[in-house]
Structure formats: structure tokens, C-alpha cells
Write a protein that holds these residues in place. Structure first.
Motif, PDB file in Angstrom:
ATOM      1  N   ILE A 129       1.578  20.916 -22.348  1.00  0.00           N
ATOM      2  CA  ILE A 129       2.895  20.772 -21.731  1.00  0.00           C
ATOM      3  C   ILE A 129       3.117  21.790 -20.612  1.00  0.00           C
ATOM      4  O   ILE A 129       4.032  21.640 -19.797  1.00  0.00           O
TER       5      ILE A 129
ATOM      6  N   GLU B  66       6.298  22.222 -14.856  1.00  0.00           N
ATOM      7  CA  GLU B  66       5.564  21.992 -16.090  1.00  0.00           C
ATOM      8  C   GLU B  66       5.707  20.536 -16.534  1.00  0.00           C
ATOM      9  O   GLU B  66       6.731  19.896 -16.309  1.00  0.00           O
ATOM     10  N   CYS B  67       4.655  20.052 -17.179  1.00  0.00           N
ATOM     11  CA  CYS B  67       4.669  18.707 -17.760  1.00  0.00           C
ATOM     12  C   CYS B  67       5.930  18.490 -18.591  1.00  0.00           C
ATOM     13  O   CYS B  67       6.610  17.468 -18.476  1.00  0.00           O
ATOM     14  N   ASP B  68       6.249  19.444 -19.439  1.00  0.00           N
ATOM     15  CA  ASP B  68       7.425  19.367 -20.296  1.00  0.00           C
ATOM     16  C   ASP B  68       7.665  20.759 -20.867  1.00  0.00           C
ATOM     17  O   ASP B  68       6.904  21.695 -20.587  1.00  0.00           O
TER      18      ASP B  68
ATOM     19  N   GLY C 178       4.822  15.484 -25.326  1.00  0.00           N
ATOM     20  CA  GLY C 178       5.259  14.764 -24.136  1.00  0.00           C
ATOM     21  C   GLY C 178       6.038  13.484 -24.442  1.00  0.00           C
ATOM     22  O   GLY C 178       6.601  13.356 -25.523  1.00  0.00           O
TER      23      GLY C 178
ATOM     24  N   CYS D 245       4.914  13.715 -20.191  1.00  0.00           N
ATOM     25  CA  CYS D 245       5.275  14.589 -19.086  1.00  0.00           C
ATOM     26  C   CYS D 245       6.442  13.977 -18.313  1.00  0.00           C
ATOM     27  O   CYS D 245       6.701  12.771 -18.392  1.00  0.00           O
TER      28      CYS D 245
END
Length: 288
Positions: A89, A101-103, A148, A150
Motif C-alpha cells: 500500500i 501512496e496506493c492506499d 487495497g 489502490c
């Protein structure tokens, strides 16, 4: 201020919202089930001339569901498994105006009730309410993946579904004393894969309707720390909004780090009201 003092900007359409409350109240959903005492009214025998021809399989058409043919994507913020996948993430993704950030793991109350659990619970309740109105509902995640998705994938899910409306469900993690909800709207963004020009106006109308109904149903007041008391906030730094090609908003249902808001967010009955407020806002928008 008291809840009834909140009046969001008036949408162009003034039609009364179609209430999406059947799944909460157990009300009948068809005319056949709406007789006195919950029983279908007795029917008188049909006359010979009103009977269908022998062998006919014709049936009375079913009533049209209020949201029949509509697609709504619900995006439960974060994922309970994100905390176990920091590397995944933390990977950077393109959000059009830069990289993020992705998550993230999201926030939590002081007692440890995670935002990711809250968002899934409200989203599942919201799905049930909208499906009861005939909508096709897609969740970006349903606790069915390890982390995720994302933020860029969350946007693509709504785009691929050609959703009529997308709502990302969240709760904030601000300072104690900061209370209330706010709805986040997309700003005009153009860069890379981002281009929100066509969705800014409809997203604002969606957000206004959700804000008004959320305040009315939950009794919560608009944020006292974001949005200047309007319950609305416009941002250009969220990939889930920047990359969307369909009307989309975020809702921060309250502040998990404030004890008074946290007491609401952790209460099952209040979460049902939160889902109903969002559902009625979406229904009002789609039926305008």
C-alpha cells in the motif's frame, strides 16, 4: 449549530427525494404487500371478460423499481488488511496531478475501532438500501482481498462500471474537538490520465444532496473545521476523484478521534442512519 439550521446549496432540481428506507423499516416494496396490517387486500373474482385467454402465460408487469437500470459504485475506504501489507500500500501510483501512496491504513477511534471496519459496515448497509430500490450496486472491495485496491484502481472500477454515481465512504482522523461530517467534491483537474471537467458539476449536485440528507437523517452537523460550515470541501489531491470519469464524491462521516463523534460512529443504529442518509442523497440525485 442545530442540525435543522444546515441548508446546503440548493440543487437545480427541487423534486422531493425518493426515500430509500424500505430496507431499514421493513416497509412493503410492492403494492401487493401494502394492504392493511401488512396483508395483501382481498381481490374480487375477475369477470369472464377480464380473464386471460385459456393457456395464456401473460402476467401482470411488475412495478418499475425507483432505481431500476441505475448503477451505483460504493467505495469502502481503505481495507482491514492494509495494515498487514505496508509495502504494497506504500507503493506510489499516478493520480494525474502527481503521485501518492496506493492506499493507507486509515484511522481508528481511541478504543481501536478501525475506519476500515466502519467503512465496510456502512457500505454494506448502503448496498442493501440501494438494491432494495432496484439499483445495481458494485463495491470496490468487500473485505474479499488482502489489501487495497489502490486509489487509481478504485477510480477505474467506477469508470468501467459506467456508474451513474460513485460514493467513497470514509471517517476522518482529526483533532479532538473537530466534529461533524463533510462531503469532498472533485476540483477541476487536468493532467496525465486525470480530467475532471465533465464531472465537476454533477458531482457537486450529488454531494449537495448527500450532505443535506445525511444531516437530516443522522442529526449530525457539518464539519466545524472543514468547509466553512457548508459540509462541502473541494480537493484536487485525491486520485479517486482526479481519475474518475463519472460523478463521484467522498463522504467523511465524522471524526473518529473526537470522543463525541466516535460514540456515534461506533453505534450500530447510527451507522444504519448514516447509510440511509447517503442512500437518500444518491436516490434524490438519480431521480432528479
Amino acid at each position: 449549530m442545530p442540525p435543522h439550521d444546515f441548508t446546503p446549496p440548493t440543487p437545480r432540481s427541487r423534486r422531493r427525494p425518493v426515500l430509500a428506507s424500505a430496507a431499514l423499516t421493513g416497509l412493503c416494496l410492492t403494492a401487493a404487500g401494502c394492504g392493511g396490517g401488512g396483508q395483501a387486500p382481498a381481490s374480487s373474482p375477475a369477470s369472464p371478460t377480464s380473464r386471460p385467454p385459456a393457456g395464456s402465460t401473460a402476467a401482470r408487469p411488475a412495478p418499475t423499481a425507483p432505481l431500476g437500470g441505475r448503477t451505483v459504485v460504493i467505495d469502502p475506504g481503505h481495507n482491514p488488511g492494509n495494515r498487514d501489507h505496508p509495502r504494497e500500500i506504500g507503493a506510489q501510483v499516478d493520480i494525474g496531478t502527481g503521485h501518492k501512496e496506493c492506499d493507507t491504513t486509515g484511522t481508528a477511534t481511541n478504543s481501536g475501532y478501525a475506519e476500515a471496519r466502519f467503512t465496510l459496515d456502512v457500505s454494506r448497509r448502503l448496498r442493501a438500501l440501494l438494491e432494495a430500490e432496484g439499483a445495481k450496486v458494485v463495491l470496490t472491495q468487500d473485505g474479499d482481498r488482502p489489501f487495497g485496491p489502490c486509489v487509481d484502481e478504485r477510480a477505474r472500477i467506477g469508470n468501467k462500471a459506467k456508474a451513474d454515481a460513485v460514493v467513497s465512504v470514509h471517517a476522518d482522523g482529526s483533532a479532538t474537538g473537530n466534529r461533524g461530517f463533510h462531503v469532498i467534491l472533485p476540483a477541476v483537474v487536468k493532467g496525465g490520465e486525470a480530467g475532471t471537467e465533465k464531472i465537476v458539476a454533477p458531482s457537486r449536485e450529488l454531494g449537495e444532496r448527500i450532505a443535506g440528507n445525511f444531516a437530516r437523517i443522522t442529526g449530525s452537523t457539518p464539519s466545524n473545521y472543514i468547509g466553512g460550515g457548508s459540509g462541502l470541501d473541494t480537493r484536487n489531491d485525491l486520485g479517486g476523484l482526479n481519475l474518475s470519469t463519472v460523478p463521484k464524491v467522498f463522504i467523511e462521516c465524522g471524526n473518529m478521534r473526537d470522543p463525541e463523534d466516535a460514540a456515534l460512529l461506533t453505534r450500530e443504529g447510527w451507522r444504519q442512519k448514516a447509510a440511509l442518509g447517503i442512500a437518500e442523497g444518491i436516490t434524490s440525485y438519480l431521480k432528479r
